[in-house]
Motif scaffolding. Structure first.
Motif, PDB file in Angstrom:
ATOM      1  N   GLN A   1       0.803  -1.004  -0.211  1.00  9.29           N
ATOM      2  CA  GLN A   1      -0.128   0.113  -0.056  1.00  9.29           C
ATOM      3  C   GLN A   1       1.035   1.315   0.087  1.00  9.29           C
ATOM      4  OE1 GLN A   1      -3.388  -0.563  -0.426  1.00  9.29           O
ATOM      5  NE2 GLN A   1      -2.753  -2.575  -0.460  1.00  9.29           N
ATOM      6  N   HIS A   2       2.242   1.245   0.331  1.00 11.04           N
ATOM      7  CA  HIS A   2       2.967   2.272   0.410  1.00 11.04           C
ATOM      8  C   HIS A   2       4.037   2.441  -0.807  1.00 11.04           C
ATOM      9  CE1 HIS A   2       1.690   2.777   4.442  1.00 11.04           C
ATOM     10  NE2 HIS A   2       1.872   1.455   4.669  1.00 11.04           N
ATOM     11  N   VAL A   3       3.862   1.600  -1.786  1.00  7.50           N
ATOM     12  CA  VAL A   3       4.965   1.590  -2.907  1.00  7.50           C
ATOM     13  C   VAL A   3       4.271   2.941  -3.859  1.00  7.50           C
ATOM     14  CG1 VAL A   3       5.466   0.531  -5.170  1.00  7.50           C
ATOM     15  CG2 VAL A   3       5.071  -0.727  -2.985  1.00  7.50           C
ATOM     16  N   VAL A   4       5.235   3.629  -4.308  1.00 10.28           N
ATOM     17  CA  VAL A   4       5.229   4.868  -5.232  1.00 10.28           C
ATOM     18  C   VAL A   4       5.598   4.532  -6.515  1.00 10.28           C
ATOM     19  CG1 VAL A   4       5.660   7.283  -5.477  1.00 10.28           C
ATOM     20  CG2 VAL A   4       5.322   6.357  -3.004  1.00 10.28           C
ATOM     21  N   LEU A   5       4.873   4.783  -7.482  1.00 12.69           N
ATOM     22  CA  LEU A   5       5.154   4.189  -8.703  1.00 12.69           C
ATOM     23  C   LEU A   5       5.347   5.398  -9.737  1.00 12.69           C
ATOM     24  CD1 LEU A   5       3.123   0.975  -9.620  1.00 12.69           C
ATOM     25  CD2 LEU A   5       5.712   1.231  -8.600  1.00 12.69           C
ATOM     26  N   GLU A   6       5.882   6.762  -9.140  1.00 10.45           N
ATOM     27  CA  GLU A   6       6.351   7.870  -9.573  1.00 10.45           C
ATOM     28  C   GLU A   6       7.404   8.182  -9.503  1.00 10.45           C
ATOM     29  OE1 GLU A   6       3.576  10.483  -7.947  1.00 10.45           O
ATOM     30  OE2 GLU A   6       1.535   9.515  -8.973  1.00 10.45           O
ATOM     31  N   ASP A   7       8.141   9.169 -10.643  1.00  7.14           N
ATOM     32  CA  ASP A   7       9.522   9.117 -10.388  1.00  7.14           C
ATOM     33  C   ASP A   7       9.856  10.188  -9.345  1.00  7.14           C
ATOM     34  OD1 ASP A   7      10.155   7.817 -12.440  1.00  7.14           O
ATOM     35  OD2 ASP A   7       9.817   9.440 -13.859  1.00  7.14           O
ATOM     36  N   HIS A   8      10.838   9.616  -8.523  1.00 10.77           N
ATOM     37  CA  HIS A   8      11.330  10.609  -7.224  1.00 10.77           C
ATOM     38  C   HIS A   8      12.778  10.465  -7.325  1.00 10.77           C
ATOM     39  CE1 HIS A   8       7.527  11.493  -4.749  1.00 10.77           C
ATOM     40  NE2 HIS A   8       7.014  10.809  -5.639  1.00 10.77           N
ATOM     41  N   ILE A   9      13.109  11.043  -8.446  1.00  8.37           N
ATOM     42  CA  ILE A   9      14.653  10.898  -8.764  1.00  8.37           C
ATOM     43  C   ILE A   9      15.103  12.514  -9.113  1.00  8.37           C
ATOM     44  CG2 ILE A   9      14.666   8.601  -9.242  1.00  8.37           C
ATOM     45  CD1 ILE A   9      14.542   9.270 -12.152  1.00  8.37           C
TER      46      ILE A   9
ATOM     47  N   HIS B 246      10.288   0.850  -6.740  1.00 10.54           N
ATOM     48  CA  HIS B 246       9.534   1.896  -5.471  1.00 10.54           C
ATOM     49  C   HIS B 246      10.311   3.352  -5.835  1.00 10.54           C
ATOM     50  CE1 HIS B 246       7.993   3.616  -2.112  1.00 10.54           C
ATOM     51  NE2 HIS B 246       9.168   4.062  -1.416  1.00 10.54           N
ATOM     52  N   LEU B 247       9.438   4.305  -5.953  1.00  6.58           N
ATOM     53  CA  LEU B 247       9.970   5.599  -6.277  1.00  6.58           C
ATOM     54  C   LEU B 247      10.413   5.950  -7.985  1.00  6.58           C
ATOM     55  CD1 LEU B 247      11.879   6.309  -2.834  1.00  6.58           C
ATOM     56  CD2 LEU B 247       9.483   7.043  -3.503  1.00  6.58           C
ATOM     57  N   ILE B 248       9.754   4.759  -8.745  1.00 13.08           N
ATOM     58  CA  ILE B 248      10.314   5.068 -10.270  1.00 13.08           C
ATOM     59  C   ILE B 248       8.942   4.523 -10.953  1.00 13.08           C
ATOM     60  CG2 ILE B 248      11.449   3.181 -10.199  1.00 13.08           C
ATOM     61  CD1 ILE B 248      13.616   4.536 -11.936  1.00 13.08           C
ATOM     62  N   SER B 249       8.730   5.227 -12.078  1.00 14.51           N
ATOM     63  CA  SER B 249       7.817   4.821 -13.107  1.00 14.51           C
ATOM     64  C   SER B 249       8.646   3.682 -13.915  1.00 14.51           C
ATOM     65  CB  SER B 249       7.294   6.083 -13.902  1.00 14.51           C
ATOM     66  OG  SER B 249       8.152   6.420 -14.721  1.00 14.51           O
ATOM     67  N   LEU B 250       7.489   2.982 -14.505  1.00 12.01           N
ATOM     68  CA  LEU B 250       7.877   1.880 -15.605  1.00 12.01           C
ATOM     69  C   LEU B 250       8.775   2.563 -16.737  1.00 12.01           C
ATOM     70  CD1 LEU B 250       7.918  -0.717 -16.525  1.00 12.01           C
ATOM     71  CD2 LEU B 250       5.756  -0.241 -17.623  1.00 12.01           C
ATOM     72  N   GLU B 251       8.277   3.467 -17.394  1.00 10.68           N
ATOM     73  CA  GLU B 251       8.778   4.152 -18.354  1.00 10.68           C
ATOM     74  C   GLU B 251      10.346   4.606 -17.939  1.00 10.68           C
ATOM     75  OE1 GLU B 251       5.841   5.025 -17.284  1.00 10.68           O
ATOM     76  OE2 GLU B 251       4.887   4.250 -18.852  1.00 10.68           O
TER      77      GLU B 251
END
Length: 239
Positions: free
Chosen positions: A25-33, A188-193
């Motif tokens: 529930q805490h996984v982030v799949l958006e770019d935090h880099i 985590h903290l990163i998108s697929l693309e």
């Protein structure tokens, strides 16, 4: 100050599965880099004779992919093999290896699954949550999901979505022309693309991206440390 441990590792399989559902529930799949200067690769080996888990972490500069640090850490296996619970067997030793790094990586590539996992928390995702670093799962084989084999091109850089129940959970990526693809999923903290982009950018003409290729080589080195005690043992190799 070091952050407190995410959870206790001394769990039964049933408790571990319940924890996976909670952590997912805490996984982030958006770019935090931000800017990427250092990329780490992670791989594991198991020594059944010593009942030890051996983690290898290799830190490379980016974009030139020169080795900066190499570390090996071993400790007793904490959980027997249970399908879907690989991270509880392997991640503690990986964390031990990460604690030896002098330079914090900006991205971590893990030989294993990210969210391409039945409960969306493979070892790459688990490590990302624990380390609070963007992680990418770079698996050599399929764990769950399906993809269109006919649509996947033979040329390096071709990829198709990996899906499960109409949800995209990763990508099947041709990292080398006419060679079996890799199964890439965000941790985590990163998108697929972005995960796909960095995996391809870290290639040196091999099937494996260079960070996990170097970690794979180090983890399979035949020079095992003596059987570890409860605290584990480490070996650092400086370039």
């Amino acid at each position: 100050m070091p952050r407190p441990p995410l959870h206790n590792w001394n769990l039964s399989p049933e408790e571990a599965i319940a924890l996976q559902h909670e952590l997912a529930q805490h996984v982030v799949l958006e770019d935090h880099i931000g800017e990427i200067h250092y990329v780490a690769g992670v791989d594991m080996a198991i020594n059944e004779e010593h009942n030890a888990a051996r983690a290898a972490v290799v830190l490379l500069s980016y974009p030139d992919l020169e080795i900066i640090e190499r570390h090996v850490y071993e400790e007793p296996i904490r959980m027997p093999y249970v399908p879907g619970l690989l991270s509880f067997r392997e991640a503690p030793s990986v964390i031990g290896a990460f604690e030896q790094l002098r330079q914090r990586p900006d991205i971590v590539m893990v030989d294993g699954q990210g969210i391409a996992h039945p409960r969306r928390i493979g070892i790459a995702t688990h490590l990302g949550l624990w380390l609070e670093i963007p992680t990418i799962g770079c698996a050599k084989s399929l764990l769950t999901g399906k993809y269109d084999k006919e649509a996947l091109g033979e040329e390096a850089g071709s990829w198709v979505p990996l899906t499960y129940r109409k949800e995209t959970i990763g990508a099947v990526v041709r990292t080398r022309t006419r060679v079996n693809p890799m199964f890439i999923s965000p941790g985590h903290l990163i998108s697929l693309e972005t995960s796909i982009r960095y995996v391809l950018a870290c290639g040196k003409g091999y099937r494996l991206p260079e960070p996990t290729r170097q970690a794979d080589k180090l983890s399979k080195d035949n020079t095992w440390i003596e059987p570890p005690d409860e605290q584990g043992q480490q070996m650092s190799l400086w370039s």
